[in-house]
Motif scaffolding. Structure first.
Motif, short mmCIF file in Angstrom:
data_model
loop_
_atom_site.label_atom_id
_atom_site.label_comp_id
_atom_site.label_asym_id
_atom_site.label_seq_id
_atom_site.Cartn_x
_atom_site.Cartn_y
_atom_site.Cartn_z
N LEU A 290 -4.51 -2.46 -5.81
CA LEU A 290 -5.48 -1.36 -5.88
C LEU A 290 -4.75 -0.02 -6.05
O LEU A 290 -5.06 0.76 -6.96
CB LEU A 290 -6.35 -1.34 -4.62
CG LEU A 290 -7.42 -0.24 -4.61
CD1 LEU A 290 -8.58 -0.62 -5.52
CD2 LEU A 290 -7.93 0.01 -3.18
N ILE A 291 -3.79 0.22 -5.17
CA ILE A 291 -3.09 1.51 -5.21
C ILE A 291 -2.24 1.63 -6.47
O ILE A 291 -1.99 2.73 -6.96
CB ILE A 291 -2.27 1.68 -3.90
CG1 ILE A 291 -3.24 1.94 -2.75
CG2 ILE A 291 -1.22 2.79 -4.02
CD1 ILE A 291 -2.60 2.17 -1.40
N ASP A 292 -1.86 0.51 -7.03
CA ASP A 292 -1.06 0.51 -8.26
C ASP A 292 -1.92 0.63 -9.52
O ASP A 292 -1.40 0.57 -10.63
CB ASP A 292 -0.24 -0.79 -8.31
CG ASP A 292 0.90 -0.73 -9.32
OD1 ASP A 292 1.49 0.36 -9.49
OD2 ASP A 292 1.19 -1.77 -9.95
N SER A 293 -3.24 0.78 -9.33
CA SER A 293 -4.16 0.76 -10.48
C SER A 293 -5.11 1.94 -10.46
O SER A 293 -6.30 1.80 -10.14
CB SER A 293 -4.96 -0.55 -10.49
OG SER A 293 -4.12 -1.66 -10.35
N PRO A 294 -4.65 3.14 -10.79
CA PRO A 294 -5.56 4.30 -10.80
C PRO A 294 -6.67 4.12 -11.83
O PRO A 294 -6.56 3.28 -12.74
CB PRO A 294 -4.64 5.45 -11.20
CG PRO A 294 -3.52 4.81 -11.94
CD PRO A 294 -3.32 3.47 -11.31
#
Ligand code: ZN
Length: 641
Positions: free
Chosen positions: A209-213
């Motif tokens: 999630l955090i790696d996928s803006p």
């Protein structure tokens, strides 16, 4: 330790002291931190143009007895290499257990950590909060809330709390987001399903999630830049402020497609299912953040279509994509943390960022995003910048890497003496030297391209992190060609450099000379920054309003006593302008008279005669006669499609 524990309780306000006392008495069972099965995160981005986002997060809890749940807000953000989580912008935080508000307290030492009182029998804990403004002005490294009335950029790390002391890979988040009406979006998150203005995503790990803006906006165009024969889809998602900014010329689209081909030719693998260039054209400067399966970039309005911004944008997009291999897949062990609270060690940023910057230049030329002349101009500029860095006399590249967490936000004044994040400048020169040694030792059969395929290669199509150490790096280079790499790196990294040297360029058959002819890369950079960079001549960098932003201490201007924050008011008794100042520098070449500068600082005027007569010195690359030209060889395209 008991002493520390007592001190910690006494430092919180009275209310918290009493609450803590009650909590200690009532929580009869010490329990490990709960690991909720799936966190549900619903973001309302309909107000993103006001630079405010709201989130509701549900944590399933099943506990017969009262206890505390410790939740944390991401602090150390991958790619920022620093504790830049915008905790000050997290507002309106409330917790409810099965619909009833419950007390919470911020940890007195770790302010990114929240202790939440969970009553007995609670089945669901809900957190409501908002994020305002995101990054503070001046932090120009990390993309923050860069929204406008027609576009926005959502970074999930700014909108999520998660259980403390858990491994991010093991936390599952089911996310949704509500966007303004009629807005489009793009993200590397898999399987979005849209219902009205709400988009729902399949559950993923917190890491993913955090790696996928997610980027969104009303003026958007998607370009499919997948080369023939490549199974992973490659998309360039451009969110503009102006519709005309979406009209990328066909040759520019082809160059981005070439970039994808060149990454394949270099690395021989791809560590993603598909790749999105997420580009938001809205600001005045260029900025980017890397991810495994996407980039996250801000460029100026019309920045993808109009020179000189488009050349810089091409370099930026290449840089961030290369990070998918160098930084995301292979990551220095000190940066491969398992959550977002653990401190990162930046020692190897001369590889993570330095080698990426080198390959951004190389692939920029190979793909046609930049001409070879542009790349050579930029390398000359890097070398010149390092030559004027007085700070290289006291601080080596290793120390700069280790200090990255503070250097990104240290500001421009005195950076010639302090040094800045120089691994972006010195790194490419170091890696050019490594590349040239590999080519020379193997008589052209092997190079950093060989290293790229071996070190950053398979498994193909799998998103994973494979940490490495300094020893792993040296061993991998020795596998390509035997050499005393340790001595080379220790010499380059640990040596301080009181005198100009350019071993990287010289190994590739080039050196730097200074002439009156402008360096085109410098001209482009000045157009973007709106600053006059005279650091290689009189020794000043000047903002567009005349304020000195940096001075080389051992230059003519430095010796005359000029300093950052002084505002130039006059040049040779005329009102200051950058053009007039440049002309005065040219005129001083043929006269023994000093250049008279009038400054205004803190309400006082100052007069500074500057004894400088060497003209406008701009750096350029020049061939070293008799040495093979390995640089031009390196910049040749390798793609076969
Ligand atoms: Zn980078």
């Amino acid at each position: 330790m008991p002493f520390l524990c007592l001190q910690r309780v006494c430092r919180v306000p009275l209310f918290s002291c009493l609450w803590w006392l009650g909590l200690v008495l009532s929580a009869t069972v010490a329990r490990p931190q709960e690991k909720p099965s799936t966190i549900s995160l619903d973001v309302d981005a309909t107000t993103i143009s006001r630079k405010i986002l709201s989130a509701r997060e549900s944590f399933p809890v099943a506990s017969p007895s009262a206890h505390t749940l410790d939740l944390v807000y991401p602090k150390w953000i991958p790619g920022n290499h620093a504790p830049t989580g915008p905790i000050a912008d997290l507002v309106n935080l409330r917790f409810a257990a099965d619909g009833k508000n419950v007390a919470w307290a911020r940890d007195p030492v770790d302010i990114f950590r929240f202790h939440v009182m969970v009553p007995a029998g609670t089945s669901s804990l809900v957190a409501d909060f908002s994020l305002v403004g995101a990054y503070a002005p001046g932090n120009d490294f990390a993309p923050g809330n860069t929204s406008t009335p027609v576009q926005g950029d959502v970074n999930w790390d700014q909108l999520v709390l998660y259980p403390a002391d858990t491994i991010a890979d093991q936390v599952t988040v089911s996310a949704s987001i509500r966007l303004p009406d009629q807005w489009s979006f793009a993200t590397a998150l898999p399987h979005p399903s849209q219902q009205g203005g709400t988009i729902r995503f399949d559950p993923v790990s917190l890491t993913t999630l955090i790696d996928s803006p997610l980027m969104c906006g009303s003026i958007m165009r998607e370009f499919d830049i997948t080369p023939k024969g490549v199974s992973q889809r490659h998309l360039l998602d451009l969110f503009e402020k102006s519709p005309e900014g979406l009209n990328l010329p066909p040759e520019r689209i082809a160059a981005f497609r070439n970039l994808v081909s060149e990454t394949g030719a270099l690395f021989r693998s791809r560590h993603y299912a598909s790749y999105h260039f997420l580009v938001e054209a809205q600001g005045e400067t260029s900025d980017g953040l890397e991810h495994h399966q996407s980039s996250d970039e801000q460029v100026p309005e019309l920045g993808m279509v109009s020179p000189p911004f488009s050349a810089e944008a091409g370099n930026l997009l290449a840089h961030e994509m290369i990070h998918s291999w160098n930084g995301k897949f292979r990551r220095p062990a000190g940066l491969a943390t398992t959550d977002y609270q653990q401190a990162m060690v930046g020692d190897m940023l001369w590889v993570y960022e330095g080698l990426t910057s080198y390959w951004a230049e190389v692939l920029g030329a190979r793909s046609g995003l930049e001409t070879r002349a542009q790349v050579k101009d930029r390398l000359a500029l890097y070398q010149a910048e390092m030559d004027t860095r007085t700070g290289r006399g006291w601080r080596n590249l290793q120390d700069v890497s280790r200090s990255a967490q503070v250097l990104y936000s240290a500001g421009q004044p005195w950076s010639i003496l302090r040094r800045s994040t120089d691994f972006y400048r010195e790194g490419p020169l170091l890696w050019l030297q490594v590349d040239s040694i590999l080519r020379e030792k193997s008589k052209g059969a092997r190079s950093l391209d060989t290293f790229a395929a071996e070190f950053f290669g398979p498994p193909d199509g799998v998103v994973t992190v494979k940490p490495y150490t300094y020893e792993d790096l040296v061993a991998a280079l020795n596998h390509v060609a035997t050499y005393d790499w340790n001595s080379l790196f220790q010499g380059d990294l640990l040596a301080t450099r009181p005198t100009p040297v350019s071993p990287g360029l010289e190994a590739a058959g080039w050196t730097v000379i200074y002439t009156d002819e402008p360096n085109q890369a410098a001209v482009d950079a000045e157009s973007v920054s709106q600053q006059a960079d005279l650091s290689t001549s009189i020794g000043l960098v000047i903002d567009q309003d005349g304020t000195i932003v940096d001075v080389a201490p051992d230059s003519a201007a430095g010796r005359a006593g000029l300093a950052p924050a002084m505002k130039l008011m006059g040049v040779n008794h005329r009102v200051y302008s950058a053009d007039l100042f440049r002309q005065a520098i040219v005129n001083a070449e043929t006269t023994p008279q000093a250049i008279d500068l009038l400054t205004l600082t803190d309400g006082y005027y100052g007069e500074f005669p500057v004894d400088y007569h060497q003209g406008l010195r701009s750096p350029h690359l020049a061939r070293i006669p008799g040495k093979p030209d390995l640089l031009t060889t390196t910049l040749q395209p390798r793609r076969t499609d």
